[in-house]
Design a protein around this motif. Structure first.
Motif: not given
Lengths: 278, 134
Positions: A119, A124, B41, B114, B116-122
């Motif tokens: 990443d 990112r 990250l 996260f 790759r595009i929206t950065l939304h976290a899971t």
């Protein structure tokens, strides 16, 4: 030989500026650092630096694996000093070891960023870090054009739900074009600069001026933003150890950047700048 | 004077060992002396440990007490059995000191990923470890 003294003294100062380790290590390191500064005889003692290296190794082992990478580098560097001071050509041995240590450390850093990490190159890392790491908030606002409300909203949006849950309609992350551009420049800029430093360090004694320019540029730029002054000081001291004593101006530049990193770490310049332009 | 190569040899050996630990045992790349800081990250800010204590008539998720924060940090950075056992034993000992029954401690280490595009976290589970209190 005066330059070797400066290298050793700055290493001792770096030890004193960031006291480290548990109660049975920290006073030992502080005492050894102080002793090196007040006595030239102790400064040049191989045993003192071997003890510094051993104390740092104990500090690393004590809470392993939590020590930061520059603590390892400082331990290697103290050991390199101890071994060099036993040699007849201490300055040359230290310069050669310094090149290898910086070169190899930067090779590892580039490998992680460009090859092993999933990443980093897709940006990112910087996109998320600039939004979520409090140590970068003011820089993100200053350069990226985020407002305080944007930062708060983005942090809430980037917080994961418990136990792997996901929202059907997740909130949109606010990323101004300037922030995305800053993340892109940071990503590719740091990989390019670290690759350049690694290559020039491992190229041997050729291109000495370029090598110093690359390392000084890396430290002057990176540690203005990255909150790890201790890493910057170790790199600068190691770079200074490679300077030809005839190049007084270059040695002075290293000392000036060492002090600049001190100011970066102690003066909250992004916050002050942000307040000034508001 | 072969000793002069000792610092560089140590750096290389530790760095190779760090890559092995990351790949085989999920050590965070930021730690371990491999110079993987600021490269991913996958670090302490995006790892956490859930603690659940079970006993007859009791199943409770616990907040990590300050006295165990160092053990939590170590277990989150490198979720291997000996560090997880140390943390779980610390949790069990603390529960007993406070007069609460404990038969089993379950630790779940989570890592945030996260998009790759929206950065939304899971959050994704990295390791689940069950410690039966002796």
């Amino acid at each position: 030989m005066a330059q070797l003294d400066t290298v050793l003294r700055l290493t001792a100062i770096a030890l004193l500026l960031r006291p480290m380790g548990p109660w049975f290590v920290q006073p030992v390191l502080l005492a050894l650092g102080a002793l090196a500064l007040i006595s030239r005889r102790w400064l040049r003692r191989s045993g003192l630096w071997a003890a510094v290296s051993l104390a740092i190794a104990i500090r690393i082992a004590d809470d392993w694996p939590l020590a930061d990478n520059h603590i390892y580098l400082l331990a290697y560097w103290a050991l390199a000093i101890a071994l060099a001071l036993r040699a007849e050509d201490a300055t040359e041995v230290l310069a050669a070891t310094s090149r290898w240590l910086i070169g190899l450390a930067f090779v590892c850093a580039v490998l992680w960023k460009a090859v092993l990490s999933p990443d980093f190159l897709d940006q990112r890392f910087f996109r998320v870090t600039l939004l979520t790491d409090p140590r970068f908030t003011e820089v993100a606002m200053l350069i990226g054009g985020l407002s305080g409300a944007d930062v708060a909203a983005d942090r809430a949006a980037l917080a994961p739900l418990p136990h792997g849950a996901e929202l059907i309609d997740p909130p949109v992350i606010v990323e101004p074009p300037r922030l995305k551009a800053f993340a892109a420049v940071s990503t590719w800029g740091i990989v390019a600069l670290e690759t350049l430093v690694a290559a020039l360090m491992l190229a041997g004694s050729r291109a000495a001026h370029l090598r110093h320019a690359a390392l000084l540029l890396f430290c002057a730029v990176t540690y203005a933003i990255a909150p790890v002054a201790g890493f910057g000081w170790v790199l600068l001291v190691m770079g200074l150890a490679q300077v030809d004593p005839a190049h007084v101006w270059l040695a002075r530049t290293y000392v000036a950047v060492f002090l600049a990193v001190l100011f970066y770490s102690e003066v909250p310049w992004p916050g002050l700048l942000l307040d000034a332009i508001r | 004077m072969r000793m002069r190569f000792l610092p560089t040899t140590l750096l290389i050996a530790v760095a190779i060992g760090q890559v092995v630990l990351v790949r085989a045992f999920d050590l965070t790349p930021w730690k371990g002396g491999g110079f993987g800081m600021f490269a991913t990250l996958d670090h302490a800010a995006f790892r956490r440990v859930d603690v659940v204590v079970d006993a007859p008539g009791r199943s409770e998720a616990l907040e990590v007490p300050p006295s165990l924060e160092l053990d939590v940090a170590r277990a989150a950075s490198l979720p291997v059995p000996w560090l997880l056992t140390k943390l779980a034993a610390g949790v069990a000992a603390r529960e007993r000191r406070n007069g609460r029954a404990v038969a089993r401690v379950t630790l779940t280490v989570w890592r945030t990923a996260f998009d790759r595009i929206t950065l939304h976290a899971t959050d994704r589970p990295l390791r689940t470890f069950v410690y039966n209190v002796p």
